[in-house]
Scaffold this motif. Structure first.
Motif, PDB file in Angstrom:
ATOM      1  N   GLU A 162       0.800  -1.227   0.000  1.00 32.36           N
ATOM      2  CA  GLU A 162       0.000   0.000   0.000  1.00 32.36           C
ATOM      3  C   GLU A 162       0.831   1.275   0.000  1.00 32.36           C
ATOM      4  N   ALA A 163       2.094   1.166   0.422  1.00 30.58           N
ATOM      5  CA  ALA A 163       2.926   2.372   0.514  1.00 30.58           C
ATOM      6  C   ALA A 163       4.328   2.062  -0.008  1.00 30.58           C
ATOM      7  N   ALA A 164       4.363   1.580  -1.240  1.00 31.60           N
ATOM      8  CA  ALA A 164       5.640   1.149  -1.828  1.00 31.60           C
ATOM      9  C   ALA A 164       6.617   2.309  -1.999  1.00 31.60           C
ATOM     10  N   HIS A 165       6.090   3.556  -1.984  1.00 31.90           N
ATOM     11  CA  HIS A 165       6.933   4.729  -2.206  1.00 31.90           C
ATOM     12  C   HIS A 165       7.796   5.085  -0.995  1.00 31.90           C
ATOM     13  N   LEU A 166       7.492   4.496   0.160  1.00 28.62           N
ATOM     14  CA  LEU A 166       8.199   4.876   1.393  1.00 28.62           C
ATOM     15  C   LEU A 166       9.669   4.473   1.347  1.00 28.62           C
ATOM     16  N   THR A 167      10.515   5.341   1.885  1.00 29.48           N
ATOM     17  CA  THR A 167      11.910   4.952   2.075  1.00 29.48           C
ATOM     18  C   THR A 167      11.984   3.968   3.240  1.00 29.48           C
ATOM     19  N   ALA A 168      13.125   3.281   3.371  1.00 25.53           N
ATOM     20  CA  ALA A 168      13.293   2.328   4.467  1.00 25.53           C
ATOM     21  C   ALA A 168      13.176   3.030   5.816  1.00 25.53           C
ATOM     22  N   GLU A 169      13.713   4.272   5.907  1.00 23.91           N
ATOM     23  CA  GLU A 169      13.650   5.012   7.167  1.00 23.91           C
ATOM     24  C   GLU A 169      12.203   5.340   7.529  1.00 23.91           C
ATOM     25  N   ASP A 170      11.416   5.784   6.525  1.00 19.32           N
ATOM     26  CA  ASP A 170      10.016   6.121   6.783  1.00 19.32           C
ATOM     27  C   ASP A 170       9.207   4.872   7.139  1.00 19.32           C
ATOM     28  N   ALA A 171       9.490   3.783   6.433  1.00 19.71           N
ATOM     29  CA  ALA A 171       8.774   2.532   6.712  1.00 19.71           C
ATOM     30  C   ALA A 171       9.063   2.056   8.137  1.00 19.71           C
ATOM     31  N   ALA A 172      10.321   2.172   8.549  1.00 17.60           N
ATOM     32  CA  ALA A 172      10.692   1.760   9.905  1.00 17.60           C
ATOM     33  C   ALA A 172      10.017   2.644  10.942  1.00 17.60           C
ATOM     34  N   ASP A 173       9.973   3.960  10.680  1.00  7.95           N
ATOM     35  CA  ASP A 173       9.326   4.887  11.615  1.00  7.95           C
ATOM     36  C   ASP A 173       7.846   4.552  11.793  1.00  7.95           C
ATOM     37  N   ARG A 174       7.163   4.257  10.695  1.00  3.66           N
ATOM     38  CA  ARG A 174       5.732   3.955  10.776  1.00  3.66           C
ATOM     39  C   ARG A 174       5.464   2.675  11.578  1.00  3.66           C
ATOM     40  N   LEU A 175       6.425   1.774  11.559  1.00  2.00           N
ATOM     41  CA  LEU A 175       6.255   0.511  12.305  1.00  2.00           C
ATOM     42  C   LEU A 175       6.838   0.606  13.717  1.00  2.00           C
ATOM     43  N   HIS A 176       7.436   1.772  14.034  1.00  2.00           N
ATOM     44  CA  HIS A 176       8.015   2.011  15.365  1.00  2.00           C
ATOM     45  C   HIS A 176       9.135   1.017  15.676  1.00  2.00           C
ATOM     46  N   VAL A 177       9.990   0.781  14.679  1.00  2.00           N
ATOM     47  CA  VAL A 177      11.146  -0.096  14.882  1.00  2.00           C
ATOM     48  C   VAL A 177      12.367   0.588  14.313  1.00  2.00           C
ATOM     49  N   SER A 178      13.532   0.079  14.638  1.00  2.00           N
ATOM     50  CA  SER A 178      14.761   0.632  14.085  1.00  2.00           C
ATOM     51  C   SER A 178      14.903   0.207  12.624  1.00  2.00           C
ATOM     52  N   ARG A 179      15.782   0.883  11.920  1.00  2.00           N
ATOM     53  CA  ARG A 179      16.003   0.558  10.508  1.00  2.00           C
ATOM     54  C   ARG A 179      16.494  -0.878  10.361  1.00  2.00           C
ATOM     55  N   ALA A 180      17.423  -1.285  11.239  1.00  2.00           N
ATOM     56  CA  ALA A 180      17.968  -2.647  11.171  1.00  2.00           C
ATOM     57  C   ALA A 180      16.883  -3.689  11.432  1.00  2.00           C
ATOM     58  N   ARG A 201      15.288  -6.713   8.976  1.00  2.00           N
ATOM     59  CA  ARG A 201      15.217  -8.112   9.418  1.00  2.00           C
ATOM     60  C   ARG A 201      13.794  -8.649   9.266  1.00  2.00           C
ATOM     61  N   ILE A 202      12.790  -7.848   9.715  1.00  2.00           N
ATOM     62  CA  ILE A 202      11.395  -8.298   9.607  1.00  2.00           C
ATOM     63  C   ILE A 202      10.991  -8.420   8.138  1.00  2.00           C
ATOM     64  N   ARG A 203      11.436  -7.483   7.307  1.00  2.00           N
ATOM     65  CA  ARG A 203      11.092  -7.538   5.881  1.00  2.00           C
ATOM     66  C   ARG A 203      11.680  -8.790   5.234  1.00  2.00           C
ATOM     67  N   ARG A 204      12.920  -9.102   5.593  1.00  2.00           N
ATOM     68  CA  ARG A 204      13.550 -10.321   5.050  1.00  2.00           C
ATOM     69  C   ARG A 204      12.759 -11.566   5.450  1.00  2.00           C
ATOM     70  N   ASP A 205      12.376 -11.651   6.751  1.00  2.00           N
ATOM     71  CA  ASP A 205      11.601 -12.801   7.225  1.00  2.00           C
ATOM     72  C   ASP A 205      10.223 -12.852   6.565  1.00  2.00           C
ATOM     73  N   ALA A 206       9.613 -11.669   6.355  1.00  2.00           N
ATOM     74  CA  ALA A 206       8.280 -11.609   5.751  1.00  2.00           C
ATOM     75  C   ALA A 206       8.309 -12.105   4.313  1.00  2.00           C
ATOM     76  N   LEU A 207       9.312 -11.685   3.554  1.00  2.00           N
ATOM     77  CA  LEU A 207       9.416 -12.123   2.160  1.00  2.00           C
ATOM     78  C   LEU A 207       9.725 -13.615   2.076  1.00  2.00           C
ATOM     79  N   SER A 208      10.532 -14.101   3.009  1.00  2.00           N
ATOM     80  CA  SER A 208      10.824 -15.541   3.052  1.00  2.00           C
ATOM     81  C   SER A 208       9.557 -16.337   3.337  1.00  2.00           C
ATOM     82  N   ALA A 209       8.755 -15.856   4.306  1.00  2.00           N
ATOM     83  CA  ALA A 209       7.496 -16.532   4.637  1.00  2.00           C
ATOM     84  C   ALA A 209       6.527 -16.470   3.463  1.00  2.00           C
TER      85      ALA A 209
END
Length: 678
Positions: free
Chosen positions: A641-659, A663-671
């Motif tokens: 829904e928000a493919a335009h977001l930078t990694a920093e913005d995406a991390a901020d919206r999820l309230h997590v660090s960039r790192a 990690r969560i994105r890698r696990d999500a794509l693997s799943a």
């Protein structure tokens, strides 16, 4: 910032009452700078507070800056090597030892000798096969001062310890009694129960059993002090009533898993387990801490699992399959030390799937599976049971002589299952193959090992017990005439004792002509081969070598096959052909059927736009299916829904660090990849 472990220790200490005399032994040992190395056995019935006592002892030692070590006997291989690996694994986790450190006895003794140490073994009865090695080899190598060994077990101090004169002045035994009225009163005040009439009733009906007291206080806290009468009988209904609705799912997981790490709970539970809920979980009276995470108290687990299966058998089966997938995944990526642990958990999780003549091999009630150490007064009963089954023996006369000499030379290798009145009903005898036991076997069964293992026999004849990696099942027999237990159940108890946790991580071998358990052995993954090369007329001429090597077999595949989980079709696309880029490119197009049909992902999977749209919608908005969890699902929605977001913005919206985001994105794509293929 206060650490969670400190908050948990404070909470445990607030609700811990009684045991003053027993804890004085811990205080006195810690208070003596030159305290001799000692062994303290703590035993008692289920629900009496053995693990709580151990945790209190650990807290006392840590506050006094005494080094602490803690392992669970159920989660380590019942071999000297498995015991040493479990301790090194603990030290590696707590003290950041080098992961490649050689797990030798010399190095282990060196590590323990670095300072004053309290070493606790919970569920000591799960490693009784190495009781003799601990007493005769490991413990004598420790320094003469500065080490306190705390063994926690349902079973009392064994005869071998009682009769060992060398240990008489260094061994103490505590059998925990129920709490008395004064201690119940103290516990009541600490949990808010202050009326004398309530305290009196609490003491009378609970009989001072700590688990019953804790459950009742939790129930009264929830419903109010005027809620009497409340049944103090431990039951599934009471156990579930004291747990908040948002932790019921975790309770279900712990019914099936023998113990679970925080990582496993977070991966398996659909609702996220944050710090607040974790603290809430740890405060539940029948959820006990373990060396690796959390577990249900054995008594509570029995009642809850029995109720769970009666209430929703399909949910039990579905959840178990979900858990099995997770454990197999962890097993396939584990190292040698972790492999034994994961195999143990898989066998425990799947035990009711094994059947012998339509009778469950592994009973649900852990108390029904308890085989106990051999006592010399058992010998006449065991000989009688052996003679009852003479028709199954290669040579009954040889077996009787072997049993007699085992009782004299290797009594620790015999384990006995007894009726409620203490009469032996079944037994099993076996040992690890090393110099002494190989010599014993060859004396009674000449040429058998030599023909079975021609390339290994020289090693077996010279190696020490610490080097042994093969467990040989020598003798076993069960009564066929007991009114309470069927023969198949007793055979199941023997198998459970040999296979459930105890032997994970080693090679299991039996050489005989008995075909009655061939079907279950094949199901467990045993390989069969004839014992070739023996001369005509040899008693074992027509015997079979039955072997299961936990270290080399694909145990995960065997378990998946057992649960009828279809292996992936080789004709289907390989996960390596689906790139992260192809999935990230397809996610924003989920509403555009034409463009979705043209994507690389649709091409690889061979799906129409409509089918791929349906599949992605399920991933984004359906209930998370293993290995996808809610956090991963949020990331996938964001990518859609928000493919335009930078990694920093995406991390901020999820309230997590960039790192953490990456990690969560890698696990999500693997799943996502795994589920699309599935």
């Amino acid at each position: 910032m206060e650490k969670l472990i400190e908050k948990l220790a404070i909470e445990r200490n607030r609700l811990f009452v009684g045991r003053s005399a027993e804890l004085d032994m811990i205080h006195q040992w810690i208070g003596s700078l030159n305290a001799p190395t000692q062994v303290l056995f703590v035993s008692g019935i289920g629900g009496i507070g053995k693990t709580s006592f151990m945790m209190r002892a650990l807290d006392i030692a840590m506050l006094a800056n005494v080094r602490t070590m803690w392992i669970d006997g159920r989660m380590c291989t019942e071999t000297p090597t498995g015991f040493m690996e479990a301790l090194f694994d603990h030290m590696k986790t707590i003290e950041e030892l080098p992961s490649q450190r050689e797990t030798s006895l010399h190095n282990l003794i060196h590590e323990i000798s670095k300072g004053r140490t309290l070493l606790c073994i919970d569920n000591y009865d799960a490693i009784l096969k190495i009781d003799g090695w601990l007493r005769e080899v490991f413990l004598p190598r420790l320094p003469s001062t500065g080490v306190l060994m705390l063994f926690v077990s349902r079973q009392n101090l064994s005869e071998s310890w009682q009769h060992d004169l060398a240990w008489r002045n260094r061994v103490s035994h505590i059998e925990l009694p129920p709490l008395n009225r004064q201690e119940v009163t103290q516990y009541g005040f600490r949990t808010g129960i202050k009326k004398s009439v309530d305290i009196e009733r609490l003491h009378t009906e609970s009989q001072g059993l700590p688990l019953a007291l804790a459950l009742t206080s939790e129930k009264l806290t929830l419903v109010g002090q005027e809620a009497w009468p409340i049944s103090l009988r431990i039951c599934a209904e009471l156990l579930r009533e004291v747990v908040s609705p948002d932790l019921q799912e975790v309770l279900d997981l712990l019914c099936i898993l023998p113990q679970a790490t925080l990582k496993q709970i977070r991966r398996l539970a659909r609702s996220p387990l944050n710090a607040s809920r974790l603290l809430q979980l740890s405060r539940i009276s029948f959820v006990r801490p373990t060396a690796y995470g959390f577990a249900l108290h054995d008594v509570a687990r029995h009642y809850l699992m029995e109720d769970f299966m009666r209430r929703d058998l399909e949910r039990v089966r579905s959840l178990r399959k979900h858990i099995v997938y997770e454990l197999v995944r962890e097993l396939q990526s584990s190292d040698d030390i972790e492999r034994s642990k994961h195999i143990s958990m898989l066998i425990t999780t799947c035990r009711d799937a094994f059947q012998l003549d339509a009778v469950a091999v592994f009973a649900h009630d852990p108390k029904q599976m308890q085989m106990e150490p051999f006592h010399q007064q058992d010998l006449p009963y065991l000989k009688r049971i052996l003679q009852e089954q003479a028709s199954y023996a290669v040579s009954i006369n040889t077996d009787l002589v072997v049993l007699q000499e085992l009782a004299e030379q290797f009594p620790d290798c015999i384990r006995v299952f007894r009726s409620k009145d203490g009469t032996p009903l079944a037994f099993v005898a076996g040992f690890y193959l090393y110099d002494k036991t190989t010599k014993f076997h060859e004396k009674h069964f000449p040429e058998v090992l030599e023909k079975a293992y021609p390339h290994e026999i020289d090693t077996m004849r010279t190696q020490t017990i610490e080097q042994a990696n093969t467990f040989y099942h020598l003798l076993a027999a069960a009564s066929e005439n007991d009114p309470e237990y069927r023969f198949q159940q007793l055979i199941g108890i023997i198998l459970a004792d040999s296979l459930l946790v105890r032997s994970a991580g080693v090679r299991l071998v039996m050489i005989n002509t008995y075909e009655g358990i061939t079907a279950i052995l094949v199901r467990l993954g045993y390989k069969m081969r004839p014992l070739a090369g023996l001369p005509d007329g040899h008693p074992f001429q027509y015997a079979s070598v039955r072997e299961l090597d936990w270290q080399t077999s694909d145990f995960g595949a065997q378990i998946l096959e057992l649960f009828e989980c279809e292996p992936r079709d080789d004709k289907k696309p390989s996960p390596t052909n689906i790139s992260d880029k192809s999935m990230i490119s397809a996610l924003p197009l989920v509403k555009d059927l034409n463009r979705l049909t043209q994507t690389e992902l649709a091409h690889i999977l061979g799906l129409t736009g409509t089918d791929l749209q349906h599949a992605i919608d399920q991933l984004l908005w359906g209930d998370p299916v293993y290995p996808l969890d809610q956090r991963m699902q949020l990331v996938l929605r964001q990518l859609s829904e928000a493919a335009h977001l930078t990694a920093e913005d995406a991390a901020d919206r999820l309230h997590v660090s960039r790192a953490t985001y990456f990690r969560i994105r890698r696990d999500a794509l693997s799943a996502m990849k795994e589920l699309l293929l599935r």
